[in-house]
Design an enzyme around this catalytic site. Structure first.
Site, PDB file in Angstrom:
ATOM      1  CG  ASN A  13      -1.999  42.132  62.138  1.00 55.21           C
ATOM      2  OD1 ASN A  13      -1.274  42.927  61.567  1.00 55.21           O
ATOM      3  ND2 ASN A  13      -3.170  41.806  61.659  1.00 55.21           N
ATOM      4  CB  CYS A  73       0.899  43.759  56.276  1.00 58.11           C
ATOM      5  SG  CYS A  73       0.448  43.198  57.937  1.00 58.11           S
ATOM      6  CG  ASN A 156       0.241  50.599  54.803  1.00 58.72           C
ATOM      7  OD1 ASN A 156       1.108  51.229  55.387  1.00 58.72           O
ATOM      8  ND2 ASN A 156      -0.247  49.491  55.302  1.00 58.72           N
ATOM      9  CG  HIS A 158      -0.448  54.080  58.701  1.00 57.60           C
ATOM     10  ND1 HIS A 158      -1.101  53.097  59.406  1.00 57.60           N
ATOM     11  CD2 HIS A 158       0.380  53.445  57.831  1.00 57.60           C
ATOM     12  CE1 HIS A 158      -0.678  51.910  58.978  1.00 57.60           C
ATOM     13  NE2 HIS A 158       0.220  52.096  58.030  1.00 57.60           N
ATOM     14  CD  GLU A 207      -4.294  46.455  59.853  1.00 54.27           C
ATOM     15  OE1 GLU A 207      -4.151  46.223  58.631  1.00 54.27           O
ATOM     16  OE2 GLU A 207      -3.728  45.809  60.732  1.00 54.27           O
ATOM     17  NE  ARG A 208      -5.353  50.594  53.115  1.00 58.15           N
ATOM     18  CZ  ARG A 208      -4.713  50.998  52.038  1.00 58.15           C
ATOM     19  NH1 ARG A 208      -5.251  51.891  51.244  1.00 58.15           N
ATOM     20  NH2 ARG A 208      -3.519  50.535  51.738  1.00 58.15           N
ATOM     21  CB  CYS A 216      -1.286  48.029  62.608  1.00 55.28           C
ATOM     22  SG  CYS A 216      -1.014  48.693  60.948  1.00 55.28           S
ATOM     23  N   GLY A 217       1.988  46.727  62.193  1.00 57.48           N
ATOM     24  CA  GLY A 217       3.402  47.088  62.143  1.00 57.48           C
ATOM     25  C   GLY A 217       3.664  48.391  61.425  1.00 57.48           C
ATOM     26  CB  THR A 218       2.637  49.791  58.135  1.00 58.61           C
ATOM     27  OG1 THR A 218       1.261  49.395  58.225  1.00 58.61           O
ATOM     28  CG2 THR A 218       3.399  48.843  57.236  1.00 58.61           C
ATOM     29  N   GLY A 219       1.539  50.707  61.039  1.00 52.01           N
ATOM     30  CA  GLY A 219       0.929  51.724  61.877  1.00 52.01           C
ATOM     31  C   GLY A 219       1.827  52.122  63.040  1.00 52.01           C
TER      32      GLY A 219
END
Length: 272
Positions: A13, A73, A156, A158, A207-208, A216-219
């Site tokens: 990423n 992120c 954010n 998900h 990712e949007r 994607c870490g938050t994902g």
């Protein structure tokens, strides 16, 4: 004008980082679209910018490749932490970083970075989605197919769903259908997950504003939370992403911790 930049990545990423503490750069949304373009710019999923903060050690702003500013992120903040430490902007190995998702706390651990990603948000309207309560195994119709999705915010939004095979998935076709579904008023990041066991999964992310990213870490955090709440996985989870592995732990204090790599690729200057 000409500005210095650094290119970094976390599990593939990738990011362009700019130091905006002493030099104010106008129209960062337009700068992001230019620098992140993979043919006419440096090439990246997102632009990360460093700013002074009155409430933390630094402030991080995040702009997608389409110029849209986003809240948080996970891979980006690991790169951000390494960037400010290795350039001598701080001597701290445990940082507080102001983001649109609140204060995030990364900690350098050897060559890796551990991040306290905070507590997950599970109330539908706060994620946000157009429904009340927890969104777990919720039937969401996309292109005439009812998918069972679970939704989590890690600063954010998900959407997590589980499939038997994600390797051959047409993510370019399906990803935008989730991102722009009217169920998600601020669009959504979507994680397509394949179970390998109670402590191990494979994941692909749409990712949007960026399309498919290598990580994607938050994902990954959202997947760990969703997997635990739906009884699919344990609280400690290894996630195999296109760009590498992340370790996620949802601890009993209700906070999610992410550990992974952050690497510098190159430095340079560019005209904007």
């Amino acid at each position: 004008m000409e500005i210095a930049f650094t290119k970094m990545h976390g599990c593939g990423n990738d990011f362009v980082l700019l130091d905006c503490r002493k030099r104010k750069i106008k129209d960062l949304d337009k700068v992001a679209k230019k620098l992140c373009h993979r043919r006419f710019g440096v090439g990246a999923d997102q632009l990360l910018t460093v700013h002074p903060s009155k409430v933390a050690d630094f402030k991080m702003e995040i702009y997608n490749a389409d110029g849209g500013q986003v809240e948080m992120c996970g891979n980006g903040i690991r790169c951000f932490a390494k960037y400010v430490y290795e350039r001598g902007l701080t001597k701290k190995k445990e940082l507080e970083v102001e983001t649109l998702a609140g204060i995030i706390r990364p900690r350098l651990v050897g060559k890796l970075v551990e991040v306290d990603m905070g507590e997950p948000v599970l109330e539908g309207r706060k994620i946000p989605v157009n429904a009340d309560g927890k969104i777990l195994n919720y039937p969401l119709e996309v292109d005439g197919i009812a998918y069972k999705v679970s939704c989590v915010s890690m600063g954010n939004p998900h959407c997590v769903l589980y499939l038997e095979d994600i390797e051959h998935l047409d993510l370019e076709g399906l990803g935008p259908r989730f991102e722009h579904n009217p169920f998600f008023p601020k669009r959504v990041n979507t994680e397509f997950v394949q179970l390998l066991g109670p402590a191990e999964v494979k994941m692909r992310t749409w990712e949007r504003g960026a399309g498919e990213t290598w990580a994607c870490g938050t994902g990954a955090c959202a997947v760990a939370v969703a997997g635990t709440l739906t009884g699919r996985t344990e609280r400690k989870l290894t996630l195999h992403l296109l760009g590498g592995d992340l370790k996620i732990e949802w601890r009993e204090n209700n906070r999610v911790y992410m550990t992974g790599a952050a690497e510098e690729v190159f430095q340079g200057t560019v005209k904007i």
